[in-house]
Design an enzyme around this catalytic site. Sequence first.
Site, PDB file in Angstrom:
ATOM      1  N   CYS A 133      16.565 -19.898 -31.427  1.00 36.92           N
ATOM      2  CA  CYS A 133      15.695 -18.997 -32.185  1.00 36.92           C
ATOM      3  C   CYS A 133      14.224 -19.238 -31.883  1.00 36.92           C
ATOM      4  CB  CYS A 133      15.957 -19.134 -33.682  1.00 36.92           C
ATOM      5  SG  CYS A 133      17.591 -18.537 -34.114  1.00 36.92           S
ATOM      6  N   HIS A 134      13.782 -20.467 -32.046  1.00 38.78           N
ATOM      7  CA  HIS A 134      12.359 -20.737 -31.854  1.00 38.78           C
ATOM      8  C   HIS A 134      12.106 -21.958 -30.988  1.00 38.78           C
ATOM      9  CE1 HIS A 134      12.908 -18.469 -35.612  1.00 38.78           C
ATOM     10  NE2 HIS A 134      11.976 -17.723 -35.084  1.00 38.78           N
TER      11      HIS A 134
END
Lengths: 169, 420
Positions: A133-134
């Site tokens: 995701c990040h």
Amino acid sequence: MSEKKTKRRDFLFTATTAVGAVGAAAVVWPMIDQMNPDASVKALASTEVDVSALTPGNTLTVLWRGKPVFIRRRTQDEIDEARAVKMEDLIHPEKDEDRAKNPEWLVMLGVCTHLGCVPLNDKGDYNGWFCPCHGSHYDTSGRIRKGPAPWNMEVPKYEFVNANTIKIG
Amino acid sequence: MSDHDYRPKSKVGQWFNDRLPLLTLANHLTDYPTPKNLNYWWTFGGILTFCLITQIVTGLTLAMHYIAHADMAFESVEHIMRDVNYGWLIRYIHANGASMFFLAVYIHIFRSLFYGSYKSPREIIWILGIIIYLLMMAAAFMGYVLPWGQMSFWGATVITNLFSAIPLVGEGIVTWLWGGYSVDNPTLTRFFTLHYLIPFLILGLVVLHIWALHVPGNNNPVGIDIKKPSKDTVPFHPYIVIKDGFALLMFMIVFAFFVFYAPNILGHADNYIEANPMVTPAHIVPEWYLLPFYAILRSVPDKLLGVVAMLSAILILAVLPWLDTSKIRSAVFRPLYKQFYWILVADVLILGYVGAMPAEGLYLLIARVATAYYFLHFLVILPVLGFKEKTLPVPLSITESVLGGSPNLAAVRNKESKIE
């Protein structure tokens, strides 16, 4: 009108307001608390997992309280790598010895501490996990090494019921 | 309201109006004096009202077929798409309607930024608008969760986890929001309830927004105060009604294009996979209208500060009337502000673009620069510009600017003298 003496009416105002506030709070709290986990959710607090089929170097993912739990049977290389790391290199310093009491078994919530995604196995710059995701990188002990996540992946309460069964929760 | 002396013509009308002055209100709305130089950027208020009504009507009809339960939500949406008569149409209007709503609201907001509509005496209109915008984002986010696809589930997980950044109480708040230890059925049912409630809150705020607007009246492209009613105004009906109606038709063509020819282009394919708490999609992206803020969130390497930056980026708009120190409203008479305005537009578009890209390498660098510039614009450039900028002369009335052929008389004269 300029008299500053406390009057009977002032007392009544204060008392009424105070009782009203307590009454309002007593009504508001149930409305707020009803959103907290209910009895049926809390009842699913523990789960038992058979890990006899898991070979070294593999990970089993099980669902506990609606969240994935990684059960990793680590190879000797992974254990050595995790234990060789210096504390000052860690964002959230935790000894591998404290995270994995039995060094072969690493049990932790498979939830990235940034915003809750499920990190991917055997990925990232530290041979552990990588969150798509990040971009948080975790090492072979599930400790955050690089990226926006603030903490290591959480180790839940668990115990070996017997040699082949882990009870989580 | 200026029409207190209004009296209905019929006896029945008078009898009714004396008891409930609805006809006085209707008269105020039709005769409402409007600046005669409003351009098409002013038609988006009406378009937004249309969007809100569309979302409410299609939402109500979808709610008749949708089942808010983690085991059945995904199937019930497919049931709407395949079995319910015209279910596909209603759902596509509702899903694309959200995007159209945001498209219109962004134009509406940037219209205000260009013409200084947020400045005194219209600060309350502006702040109400920002609250509406925040509620729109909440409603859109919760609505996106309801189909219970992979993006629904993981979007909900990521966004609710933003609250875990709050020191000490963060984890408790997240558990409370979820009603469990992860996003699950209790989360879905409460999101459905709130998603149903928020549009009606927005409707109430829209009434206040318009009420507050009708006190000072509309701003206009030259941004000067006008006497009303006067030669500078026209009655709302029929002049503005027709203009708004025409713009709405144009807007509906765009709307219909998405609904009928590209109904899924603004969505994400992963949301047609049912929610699975064991697998996170490879690349989580929010809907397009949230991308600039998502880029700001990701550009800060610290979790708490990232969340703070993202929220500040929205809330900074609420104090904009006091950050912009210039007395001149319209950018037409502010040569420097006009340039910074377009840089800001580009900056937000860039943020939106990098928000959709992976947060690494060059994209991350661009996101950081663009984030820094966003705050620089509001916190440094705008306050300083009010004192430093040499503004152009403002016309005395709208009539003067209309007859001059351009709202900027000085520029026209300049051009004319150059041609000669």
